[in-house]
Design a protein around this motif. Structure first.
Motif, PDB file in Angstrom:
ATOM      1  N   ALA A 181      30.394  16.315   6.801  1.00  0.00           N
ATOM      2  CA  ALA A 181      30.196  15.847   5.693  1.00  0.00           C
ATOM      3  C   ALA A 181      31.218  15.827   4.653  1.00  0.00           C
ATOM      4  N   PRO A 182      31.341  14.820   3.965  1.00  0.00           N
ATOM      5  CA  PRO A 182      30.100  14.192   3.363  1.00  0.00           C
ATOM      6  C   PRO A 182      29.678  12.743   4.130  1.00  0.00           C
ATOM      7  N   TYR A 183      30.170  12.834   5.445  1.00  0.00           N
ATOM      8  CA  TYR A 183      29.650  11.828   6.333  1.00  0.00           C
ATOM      9  C   TYR A 183      30.443  10.137   6.092  1.00  0.00           C
ATOM     10  N   ASN A 184      29.953   9.372   6.765  1.00  0.00           N
ATOM     11  CA  ASN A 184      30.198   7.858   6.363  1.00  0.00           C
ATOM     12  C   ASN A 184      29.072   6.984   6.317  1.00  0.00           C
ATOM     13  N   ARG A 185      28.141   6.905   7.472  1.00  0.00           N
ATOM     14  CA  ARG A 185      27.182   6.215   7.384  1.00  0.00           C
ATOM     15  C   ARG A 185      26.027   6.883   8.216  1.00  0.00           C
ATOM     16  N   PHE A 186      24.955   6.528   7.866  1.00  0.00           N
ATOM     17  CA  PHE A 186      23.819   7.231   8.533  1.00  0.00           C
ATOM     18  C   PHE A 186      22.881   5.851   8.735  1.00  0.00           C
ATOM     19  N   THR A 187      22.058   6.004   9.940  1.00  0.00           N
ATOM     20  CA  THR A 187      20.929   4.811  10.219  1.00  0.00           C
ATOM     21  C   THR A 187      19.729   5.633   9.417  1.00  0.00           C
ATOM     22  N   ILE A 188      18.629   4.750   9.220  1.00  0.00           N
ATOM     23  CA  ILE A 188      17.717   5.415   8.452  1.00  0.00           C
ATOM     24  C   ILE A 188      16.678   4.143   8.785  1.00  0.00           C
ATOM     25  N   LYS A 189      15.179   4.792   8.769  1.00  0.00           N
ATOM     26  CA  LYS A 189      14.310   3.927   8.826  1.00  0.00           C
ATOM     27  C   LYS A 189      13.841   3.450   7.438  1.00  0.00           C
ATOM     28  N   ARG A 190      13.776   2.311   7.129  1.00  0.00           N
ATOM     29  CA  ARG A 190      13.389   1.983   6.028  1.00  0.00           C
ATOM     30  C   ARG A 190      12.326   2.372   5.191  1.00  0.00           C
ATOM     31  N   VAL A 191      11.366   2.706   6.001  1.00  0.00           N
ATOM     32  CA  VAL A 191      10.083   3.100   5.110  1.00  0.00           C
ATOM     33  C   VAL A 191      10.216   4.681   4.943  1.00  0.00           C
ATOM     34  N   ASN A 192      10.734   5.292   5.467  1.00  0.00           N
ATOM     35  CA  ASN A 192      10.983   6.701   5.242  1.00  0.00           C
ATOM     36  C   ASN A 192      12.017   6.758   4.071  1.00  0.00           C
ATOM     37  N   PHE A 193      13.040   6.007   4.005  1.00  0.00           N
ATOM     38  CA  PHE A 193      13.982   6.107   2.894  1.00  0.00           C
ATOM     39  C   PHE A 193      13.277   5.296   1.674  1.00  0.00           C
ATOM     40  N   PRO A 232       0.508  -1.187  -0.076  1.00  0.00           N
ATOM     41  CA  PRO A 232       0.065  -0.083  -0.098  1.00  0.00           C
ATOM     42  C   PRO A 232       0.976   1.305   0.039  1.00  0.00           C
ATOM     43  N   TYR A 233       2.167   1.189   0.406  1.00  0.00           N
ATOM     44  CA  TYR A 233       3.023   2.250   0.144  1.00  0.00           C
ATOM     45  C   TYR A 233       4.432   1.736   0.041  1.00  0.00           C
ATOM     46  N   PRO A 234       5.610   2.581  -0.469  1.00  0.00           N
ATOM     47  CA  PRO A 234       7.055   1.845  -0.574  1.00  0.00           C
ATOM     48  C   PRO A 234       7.418   1.417   0.939  1.00  0.00           C
ATOM     49  N   GLY A 235       7.894   0.452   0.909  1.00  0.00           N
ATOM     50  CA  GLY A 235       8.607   0.214   2.170  1.00  0.00           C
ATOM     51  C   GLY A 235       7.470  -0.873   3.070  1.00  0.00           C
ATOM     52  N   ALA A 236       6.313  -1.047   2.623  1.00  0.00           N
ATOM     53  CA  ALA A 236       5.203  -1.514   3.386  1.00  0.00           C
ATOM     54  C   ALA A 236       5.695  -2.944   4.070  1.00  0.00           C
ATOM     55  N   LYS A 237       6.343  -3.647   3.398  1.00  0.00           N
ATOM     56  CA  LYS A 237       6.671  -5.071   3.689  1.00  0.00           C
ATOM     57  C   LYS A 237       7.937  -5.123   4.922  1.00  0.00           C
ATOM     58  N   ASN A 238       8.703  -3.947   5.172  1.00  0.00           N
ATOM     59  CA  ASN A 238       9.936  -3.829   5.765  1.00  0.00           C
ATOM     60  C   ASN A 238       9.374  -3.334   7.330  1.00  0.00           C
ATOM     61  N   CYS A 239      10.472  -3.918   8.017  1.00  0.00           N
ATOM     62  CA  CYS A 239      10.388  -3.449   9.350  1.00  0.00           C
ATOM     63  C   CYS A 239      11.581  -2.852   9.933  1.00  0.00           C
TER      64      CYS A 239
END
Length: 467
Positions: free
Chosen positions: A134-146, A74-81
């Motif tokens: 910047a340009p940084y190394n790594r970020f943590t992200i929530k899958r649905v937002n990304f 129903p939206y991109p990332g819906a199957k991801n946790c």
């Protein structure tokens, strides 16, 4: 049909809604919807709006191709946790200064590894504030937002996104892929010059079309993940982090119950993930459920202080291709390319990043094919050529023997983690004996766990794989 077409103004409004809505069950803004014409022929159809599919759709649409992006959920990332980490440099090269518009969780300035036994942890940790520049190394992200950010980029570039469309079949004219069939309730056929499969690990579309072999349980791992909510300040205190900074912790040994596999902890703004997984073959052999492994970690005495007062807000599982270079299927077929997890383009360090780069390379091949009006294997093989010339396939080739190594030395992570912890324990413990005698004692203790010649052979096998 839910078709999403957005201009700049609408896109800004959509971004605004993402920040205010419930993050666990986001909904697509359906105010601006148009109907797609199933009779229309597209330049390209992309199946799956994950990182690989959305990236491919964005770069094709940016070059002027008429792109249809089909998403089952129903939206991109819906199957991801939960969330994960992304490597900033790789994403920055595709989407310059992406951190200025993409919603990330924490800047990763801390990387640790825990070699765990049932009652001890041997750690290696590196922290640096230089990683916060910047340009940084790594970020943590929530899958649905990304995922939704990437889909919005594709939409803004001109792609059409259809949500809630389950593609059940690739359509062929002889051996040439010409379209896809969408299951009821839509029950439509969509036609295009180029089909790109980005439908995730264990691509049923590719398997049904006999483009890839059936999956091997040895080449796929099942990971289970739990998201635990805590206030941001508490997370920073417990993990010893500066405000806004994050950590990634690799968990090795005890969490996987004697099998080769890994676990990890990722910190976010107001939560953290614990995940763990081993191969499907090992799960079946041990008669374990993935949740057994997760509970094993949570009950460890050194995990309890991190979990205290936390609330579980998400729980899920994911199938991850881990067969390495030799498990990558044929990626190019007449009128069709396979990308991302569907192509088994995943390794121990890169997930999102390889998926996105495979989408970018497929987009370049699609544009070249469209310009030449040829959609043959020969023309679309530019995709495989670009992969081979990039860090993506070079890294795969360099570590081509890793998957077989895990099978040949099934005790690798467990035994050597226990040996390392045993050594550290006796080094730390004070004995009433001379230091020379203590060193002999420690050597005898460790070599009693495995003969020294066997250890040397194992080390040699590992060195042959790591290049």
């Amino acid at each position: 049909m839910d078709t999403l077409k957005m201009g700049d103004g609408v896109l800004k409004e959509w971004y605004k809604t993402q920040k205010t809505q419930n993050r666990s069950k986001p909904e697509v803004n359906n105010t601006h919807l148009n109907l797609a014409d199933p009779a229309k022929k597209y330049d390209a159809i992309v199946v799956g709006a994950g990182p690989a599919g959305a990236t491919a759709a964005y770069f094709m649409a940016k070059e002027g191709l008429d792109v249809l992006l089909l998403e089952r959920g129903p939206y991109p990332g819906a199957k991801n946790c939960g969330g994960a980490s992304i490597i900033a440099e790789h994403v920055h090269k595709l989407f310059p200064n992406f951190w200025e518009e993409c919603q990330y969780e924490r800047i990763v300035t801390d990387q640790s590894y825990w070699w765990m036994t049932e009652d001890s942890i041997l750690t290696a940790r590196f922290r640096s504030t230089k990683l916060a520049a910047a340009p940084y190394n790594r970020f943590t992200i929530k899958r649905v937002n990304f995922y939704r950010w990437l889909a919005a980029k594709a939409i803004n570039a001109g792609a059409t996104l259809l949500l809630g469309h389950h593609v059940s079949e690739v359509l062929f004219d002889g051996s040439q892929a010409i379209g896809v069939h969408v299951s009821p309730p839509q029950n439509n056929d969509f036609i295009a010059d180029i089909i790109i499969l980005a439908d995730g690990a264990n691509s049923m579309l590719a398997e049904r079309a006999k483009l890839v072999p059936r999956i091997s349980p040895q080449n796929f791992s099942l990971y289970v993940k739990e998201t635990i909510a805590l206030p941001a300040k508490v997370i920073e205190e417990r993990f010893n982090l500066l405000p806004g900074h994050g950590t990634i912790i690799g968990l090795i040994g005890y969490p996987t119950a004697g099998f080769n596999g890994t676990g990890s902890i990722h910190t976010f703004k107001d939560s953290f993930n614990i995940n763990v997984g081993i191969s499907l073959a090992d799960l079946a052999k041990a008669a374990l459920s993935p949740n057994d492994l997760l509970e094993r970690i949570k009950k460890h005495p050194y995990m309890q202080p991190l979990l205290d007062g936390g609330i579980t807000v998400e729980y899920g599982a994911a199938l991850i291709p881990e067969g390495g270079y030799y498990a990558i299927p044929e990626l190019v077929h007449p009128g069709l390319m396979i990308i991302g997890d569907a192509a088994s383009l995943v390794n121990g360090v890169h997930g999102f990043n390889l998926a996105m780069w495979s989408g970018f390379f497929a987009a370049r091949a699609a544009y070249a094919a469209k310009a030449s009006r040829s959609f043959s294997v020969k023309k679309l093989s530019l995709y495989r050529t670009l992969l081979d010339e990039s860090f993506v396939m070079q890294d795969f080739k360099a570590n081509a023997g890793a998957a077989k190594l895990m099978q040949d030395i099934p005790y690798l992570f467990d035994l050597y983690t226990r040996m390392a912890n045993e050594t550290a324990y006796h080094i730390t413990k004070v004995y009433t004996m001379p230091k020379r005698e203590k060193r002999k004692f420690i050597f005898q203790k460790v070599t009693s766990m495995q003969p020294i010649l066997k250890t040397i052979r194992d080390v040699w096998e590992v060195l042959k794989v790591i290049r």
